[in-house]
Write a protein that holds these residues in place. Structure first.
Motif, PDB file in Angstrom:
ATOM      1  N   ASP A 268     -19.823 -18.965  21.908  1.00 56.18           N
ATOM      2  CA  ASP A 268     -18.498 -19.528  21.700  1.00 56.18           C
ATOM      3  C   ASP A 268     -17.771 -19.513  23.045  1.00 56.18           C
ATOM      4  N   THR A 269     -17.724 -20.667  23.718  1.00 55.07           N
ATOM      5  CA  THR A 269     -17.120 -20.742  25.048  1.00 55.07           C
ATOM      6  C   THR A 269     -15.599 -20.780  25.000  1.00 55.07           C
ATOM      7  N   ARG A 270     -15.019 -20.812  23.808  1.00 54.12           N
ATOM      8  CA  ARG A 270     -13.580 -21.028  23.679  1.00 54.12           C
ATOM      9  C   ARG A 270     -12.759 -19.819  24.128  1.00 54.12           C
ATOM     10  N   ASN A 271     -13.351 -18.637  24.082  1.00 51.74           N
ATOM     11  CA  ASN A 271     -12.680 -17.395  24.514  1.00 51.74           C
ATOM     12  C   ASN A 271     -11.403 -17.103  23.726  1.00 51.74           C
ATOM     13  N   TRP A 272     -11.319 -17.593  22.511  1.00 50.78           N
ATOM     14  CA  TRP A 272     -10.108 -17.397  21.725  1.00 50.78           C
ATOM     15  C   TRP A 272      -9.929 -15.943  21.288  1.00 50.78           C
ATOM     16  N   HIS A 273     -10.991 -15.336  20.835  1.00 50.19           N
ATOM     17  CA  HIS A 273     -10.893 -13.984  20.276  1.00 50.19           C
ATOM     18  C   HIS A 273     -11.535 -12.937  21.175  1.00 50.19           C
ATOM     19  N   HIS A 274     -12.520 -13.349  21.938  1.00 49.75           N
ATOM     20  CA  HIS A 274     -13.204 -12.445  22.866  1.00 49.75           C
ATOM     21  C   HIS A 274     -13.515 -13.218  24.137  1.00 49.75           C
ATOM     22  N   LYS A 275     -13.521 -12.530  25.268  1.00 43.63           N
ATOM     23  CA  LYS A 275     -13.844 -13.149  26.551  1.00 43.63           C
ATOM     24  C   LYS A 275     -15.356 -13.253  26.657  1.00 43.63           C
ATOM     25  N   THR A 276     -15.919 -14.209  25.923  1.00 43.41           N
ATOM     26  CA  THR A 276     -17.373 -14.337  25.880  1.00 43.41           C
ATOM     27  C   THR A 276     -17.923 -15.108  27.077  1.00 43.41           C
ATOM     28  N   MET A 277     -17.072 -15.931  27.731  1.00 42.67           N
ATOM     29  CA  MET A 277     -17.527 -16.722  28.868  1.00 42.67           C
ATOM     30  C   MET A 277     -16.577 -16.508  30.045  1.00 42.67           C
ATOM     31  N   PRO A 278     -16.958 -15.679  31.013  1.00 40.61           N
ATOM     32  CA  PRO A 278     -16.079 -15.427  32.162  1.00 40.61           C
ATOM     33  C   PRO A 278     -15.972 -16.643  33.076  1.00 40.61           C
ATOM     34  N   VAL A 279     -14.849 -16.757  33.768  1.00 43.19           N
ATOM     35  CA  VAL A 279     -14.661 -17.804  34.763  1.00 43.19           C
ATOM     36  C   VAL A 279     -15.656 -17.604  35.911  1.00 43.19           C
ATOM     37  N   SER A 280     -16.249 -18.690  36.372  1.00 39.50           N
ATOM     38  CA  SER A 280     -17.138 -18.773  37.542  1.00 39.50           C
ATOM     39  C   SER A 280     -18.585 -18.390  37.273  1.00 39.50           C
ATOM     40  N   GLN A 281     -18.889 -17.755  36.155  1.00 40.37           N
ATOM     41  CA  GLN A 281     -20.274 -17.357  35.890  1.00 40.37           C
ATOM     42  C   GLN A 281     -21.101 -18.566  35.473  1.00 40.37           C
ATOM     43  N   TRP A 282     -22.306 -18.665  36.038  1.00 40.33           N
ATOM     44  CA  TRP A 282     -23.210 -19.763  35.716  1.00 40.33           C
ATOM     45  C   TRP A 282     -24.136 -19.383  34.566  1.00 40.33           C
ATOM     46  N   TYR A 283     -24.408 -20.356  33.701  1.00 41.06           N
ATOM     47  CA  TYR A 283     -25.332 -20.180  32.580  1.00 41.06           C
ATOM     48  C   TYR A 283     -26.387 -21.283  32.640  1.00 41.06           C
ATOM     49  N   GLU A 284     -27.646 -20.909  32.544  1.00 39.32           N
ATOM     50  CA  GLU A 284     -28.687 -21.918  32.404  1.00 39.32           C
ATOM     51  C   GLU A 284     -28.624 -22.519  31.001  1.00 39.32           C
ATOM     52  N   VAL A 285     -28.978 -23.807  30.897  1.00 34.30           N
ATOM     53  CA  VAL A 285     -28.844 -24.485  29.619  1.00 34.30           C
ATOM     54  C   VAL A 285     -30.176 -25.082  29.177  1.00 34.30           C
ATOM     55  N   SER A 286     -30.239 -25.383  27.901  1.00 30.50           N
ATOM     56  CA  SER A 286     -31.309 -26.211  27.337  1.00 30.50           C
ATOM     57  C   SER A 286     -30.631 -27.191  26.384  1.00 30.50           C
ATOM     58  N   TRP A 287     -31.395 -28.096  25.809  1.00 37.06           N
ATOM     59  CA  TRP A 287     -30.837 -29.130  24.938  1.00 37.06           C
ATOM     60  C   TRP A 287     -31.667 -29.238  23.665  1.00 37.06           C
ATOM     61  N   ILE A 288     -30.987 -29.411  22.525  1.00 37.63           N
ATOM     62  CA  ILE A 288     -31.673 -29.592  21.249  1.00 37.63           C
ATOM     63  C   ILE A 288     -31.426 -31.012  20.748  1.00 37.63           C
ATOM     64  N   THR A 289     -32.459 -31.605  20.180  1.00 40.97           N
ATOM     65  CA  THR A 289     -32.344 -32.955  19.633  1.00 40.97           C
ATOM     66  C   THR A 289     -31.696 -32.893  18.252  1.00 40.97           C
TER      67      THR A 289
END
Length: 457
Positions: A268-289
């Motif tokens: 959850d990148t929204r950070n509404w309830h918890h700081k789950t995604m810090p500013v500036s940190q990089w995350y590797e991604v994948s994609w689902i069809t």
């Protein structure tokens, strides 16, 4: 710095002309409880006409307004939203302008399309009148600063919100709705349509169904691969990409996918309830069809999240630039004031090899102060490579600005709207001389000029 060729291709309503990686790589981490600021182009000067305050050395001209007569016998409709600027030749550009109108606006905010014109409509009401919405196109001469033509270019769609330009000179207009047939409409809506600029008049309204049916907001094309990245304006939205079967031939179909953060499934990148995604940190991604992209039950994002896709807070303005793109999440962040995401595709994007060399996502900015940045929506770029973001506040009394964001992530005011509506559709001319922007309602399209090199840091 971005080349002029890239800038010419990239100018768009919901654009971020990509900054050089080395510039952005030097940005500092944002303090946890403070939004960084910059002097920008200096303090704003009060507009004697009471419309738009700008820094010293900048001025605007209203080039098109609600109910102005157009060349097709109709008048300019209301609710001007996303817009793209596409070069036609050395002196002329096409401004393709969305109108976020629904059937309820047929009498109050949109001219009634004639029976002849309704034959070119994607959809009509029960009386056979084209639904409002769609796009109008302005052919504007940069040399003499005059409109040469103005006309409807797409009719019969609804809630045309944002979109994006393509490298081949068209505009992708997005319906922000998932309405199904009822007493007011005859077809299902929620599609993307491609609007050409190489001919005058109404285009054939062909829905790009493989690009999904959902609350579309904006689109951005990677000129290298032809892959199109899509945002969704929902509180629990996903971030999508469309891999076309044929580069540049969107009616030939393709595959719709959603972004997953590797090692952080369903984040959850929204950070509404918890700081789950810090500013500036990089995350590797994948994609689902995603199966069944036409999503008759409006559950595309729900099914995608169940399969691991990350959640975003109202994805809005987006544009692809120099090997990376940025997009706004309007009410993301702990204080729900807005975020800006940054994505760098894999060198092998869309191929089997991207598994070994994945793309990366970063939270570039998260606002902590509504007086500095509040509900960013459409975005574009200055000739110096700064983001320029249109605010769209949802308050009884709005104080919407054009907000600049430096390569280091520092924000500054560039313009202040003195009307109780929003700014939208910001985009630059290919030569970088003129910023075009819409005032949503009553419709006004402005041309802003000034010294773009006068950034004060």
């Amino acid at each position: 710095m971005v080349s002029r060729r890239q800038f010419t291709k990239g100018s768009a309503a919901l654009a971020f002309l990509g900054l050089n990686n080395s510039l952005l790589g030097c940005s500092q981490k944002q303090p946890l409880n403070k939004t960084p600021t910059s002097s920008g182009y200096g303090p704003l000067i009060s507009d004697p006409n009471g419309l738009l305050d700008l820094p010293a050395g900048f001025s605007y001209e209203v080039i098109s307004s609600l109910n102005d007569p157009m060349d097709d016998g109709l008048v300019v409709p209301d609710n001007a939203d996303g817009m793209g600027c596409i070069g036609l030749d050395n002196h002329r550009v096409a401004l393709v302008r969305n109108h976020e109108l629904s059937p309820k606006h047929l009498k109050s905010a949109a001219p009634e399309i004639t029976l002849h014109q309704s034959k070119k409509a994607f959809d009509t009401n029960k009386q056979g009148v084209a639904l409002p919405g769609g796009t109008t196109t302005i052919v504007y001469n940069l040399q003499n600063q005059k409109i040469e033509q103005q006309y409807y270019s797409l009719v019969g769609t609804i809630r045309n919100c944002a979109g994006g330009t393509t490298p081949w000179g068209t505009w992708l207009t997005c319906e922000e709705t998932v309405r199904t047939p009822d007493d007011e409409i005859s077809k299902s809506h929620g599609y993307i349509f491609e609007v050409p600029t190489d001919k005058i008049g109404l285009c054939d309204p062909v829905p790009l169904v493989d690009m999904g049916r959902f609350n579309h907001e904006a689109a951005a094309v990677d000129p290298r691969t032809g892959i199109i990245y899509l945002t969704e304006d929902r509180n629990d939205s996903l971030f999508y990409r469309f891999i076309p079967n044929q580069k540049g031939k969107l009616t030939a179909g393709g595959t719709l996918q959603a972004l997953v953060l590797k090692h952080a499934s369903k984040l959850d990148t929204r950070n509404w309830h918890h700081k789950t995604m810090p500013v500036s940190q990089w995350y590797e991604v994948s994609w689902i069809t995603l199966d069944n992209p036409q999503s008759p039950n409006d559950d595309l994002r729900v099914r995608g999240h169940e399969k691991g896709a990350a959640l975003f807070a109202r994805g809005e303005g987006i544009h692809f630039g120099n090997n990376e793109l940025y997009f706004c999440c309007t009410n993301g962040g702990e204080k729900e004031l807005g975020q800006i995401m940054r994505y760098q595709p894999s060198a092998y994007e869309g191929t089997e090899d991207e598994v070994k060399h994945p793309g990366q996502l970063q939270l570039f900015l998260e606002s902590t102060d509504k007086s500095l940045y509040n509900f960013g929506d459409n975005l574009t770029v200055t000739p110096q490579g700064h983001l320029l973001v249109c605010e769209d506040q949802y308050t009884a009394i709005t104080k919407n600005h054009l907000r600049g964001v430096s390569p280091e992530g520092a924000v500054y005011p560039f313009g202040k709207l003195n009307a109780q509506t929003e700014l939208a559709g910001a985009c630059f001319s290919p030569d970088g001389s003129t910023l075009f922007v819409n005032i949503y309602s009553p419709t006004k399209t402005l041309a802003i000029r000034g010294n773009w090199t006068n950034y004060k840091a």
